[in-house]
Structures are given as C-alpha cells and as structure tokens.
Design a protein around this motif. Structure first.
Motif, mmCIF file in Angstrom:
data_model
loop_
_atom_site.group_PDB
_atom_site.id
_atom_site.type_symbol
_atom_site.label_atom_id
_atom_site.label_comp_id
_atom_site.label_asym_id
_atom_site.label_seq_id
_atom_site.Cartn_x
_atom_site.Cartn_y
_atom_site.Cartn_z
ATOM 1 N N GLU A 146 50.676 38.951 48.786
ATOM 2 C CA GLU A 146 50.304 39.698 47.588
ATOM 3 C C GLU A 146 51.378 40.718 47.221
ATOM 4 O O GLU A 146 51.906 41.401 48.093
ATOM 5 N N GLY A 147 51.660 40.844 45.938
ATOM 6 C CA GLY A 147 52.626 41.840 45.501
ATOM 7 C C GLY A 147 52.099 42.710 44.384
ATOM 8 O O GLY A 147 52.848 43.465 43.769
ATOM 9 N N ALA A 148 50.794 42.608 44.092
ATOM 10 C CA ALA A 148 50.195 43.342 42.974
ATOM 11 C C ALA A 148 50.249 44.847 43.213
ATOM 12 O O ALA A 148 49.898 45.327 44.290
ATOM 13 N N LYS A 149 50.705 45.570 42.205
ATOM 14 C CA LYS A 149 50.865 47.027 42.323
ATOM 15 C C LYS A 149 49.547 47.740 42.630
ATOM 16 O O LYS A 149 49.534 48.715 43.365
ATOM 17 N N ASP A 150 48.426 47.239 42.097
ATOM 18 C CA ASP A 150 47.147 47.900 42.361
ATOM 19 C C ASP A 150 46.743 47.743 43.823
ATOM 20 O O ASP A 150 46.187 48.660 44.419
ATOM 21 N N ILE A 172 48.890 47.361 46.345
ATOM 22 C CA ILE A 172 49.809 48.218 47.094
ATOM 23 C C ILE A 172 49.310 49.665 47.035
ATOM 24 O O ILE A 172 49.275 50.360 48.052
ATOM 25 N N ALA A 173 48.885 50.100 45.852
ATOM 26 C CA ALA A 173 48.360 51.457 45.687
ATOM 27 C C ALA A 173 47.105 51.669 46.535
ATOM 28 O O ALA A 173 46.941 52.723 47.163
ATOM 29 N N LYS A 232 48.152 52.008 50.197
ATOM 30 C CA LYS A 232 48.753 53.322 50.463
ATOM 31 C C LYS A 232 47.682 54.403 50.473
ATOM 32 O O LYS A 232 47.709 55.301 51.313
ATOM 33 N N TRP A 255 54.875 48.034 52.913
ATOM 34 C CA TRP A 255 54.388 46.797 52.295
ATOM 35 C C TRP A 255 55.521 45.792 52.295
ATOM 36 O O TRP A 255 56.559 46.052 51.685
#
Length: 123
Positions: free
Chosen positions: A85-89, A91-92, A95, A102
């Motif tokens: 997965e590389g979706a910014k949401d 990752i957020a 974190k 990541w």
C-alpha cells in the motif's frame, strides 16, 4: 548486544525474505503471522524494532501498532510498516498510530536493513 527485530506478516514468503535480509546483516530476527501474534510476541519478548505488514487477518498492522503504542512501555519501540500500500491516508493513519517508517513492497533489502539499523542505532 544484538538487535532483535520482529517481522510481522501473514505471508510466509515475505517473512522469509525480510528475515533473510535482516539476518544477513547480523540482526536477530523472530516472526509473527498476524497482528494478534505480533502484539503477543512484542509483550512477551525482548524486541528492539518491528517490521510489520498493513493488510493481515485477525488484526491489521495499523491496529497492532495502535494497541502496542497504547502501552507507555513501548512508546519508543520503532515500528516500520512494510506493505504494498502507498496511499497517503494509510501512511497518515500508521504514523498517527505510532509507526515511524513506511516501506513499499517489493522492498530493497539494503534500504530495509539501513532503516532498521538507523532506528535501533545499530552499526
């Protein structure tokens, strides 16, 4: 003193690849098959760093990170998410739950080893 890394992934193949890369770099490695197993192994063992998948049965990686980080004893435990997965949401979310890194699969072994060594202050 050796560095103990817990690899949490429901794919035996991925666990094998990650463990091989980390072992060849001189790190001690143990494995967990999902987030439930990961939480149990973190709480019962001497773990210096965790490399964890996101999408797993029983308890996903972000849920596992959130559960572990609720315990102040593990506030400083570095957890790296290793996922397709590389979706910014996502990752957020990771974190916010307490993950500190990541890495997207397929991963480069030297990058993973460098990240683990940096986070654990291992030479």
């Amino acid at each position: 003193m050796s560095t103990n890394v817990l690899v949490v992934d429901d794919s035996a193949t991925v666990r094998q690849q990650v463990c091989a890369a980390l072992s060849q770099a001189g790190l001690d490695v143990s494995e967990a098959v999902d987030g439930v197993d990961g939480v149990a192994k973190i709480k019962s063992g001497d773990v210096d760093c965790v490399v964890c998948d996101v999408n797993m049965p029983n308890k996903n990686g972000i849920e596992m990170v959130a559960e572990v980080k609720k315990d102040v004893k593990y506030a400083g435990l570095p957890i790296i998410m290793l996922t397709t997965e590389g979706a910014k949401d996502l990752i957020a979310k990771a974190k916010a739950a307490g993950a500190c890194g990541w890495i997207v699969k397929p991963f480069k072994a030297d990058m993973l080893v460098a990240a683990v060594k940096k986070l654990t202050n291992t030479n």
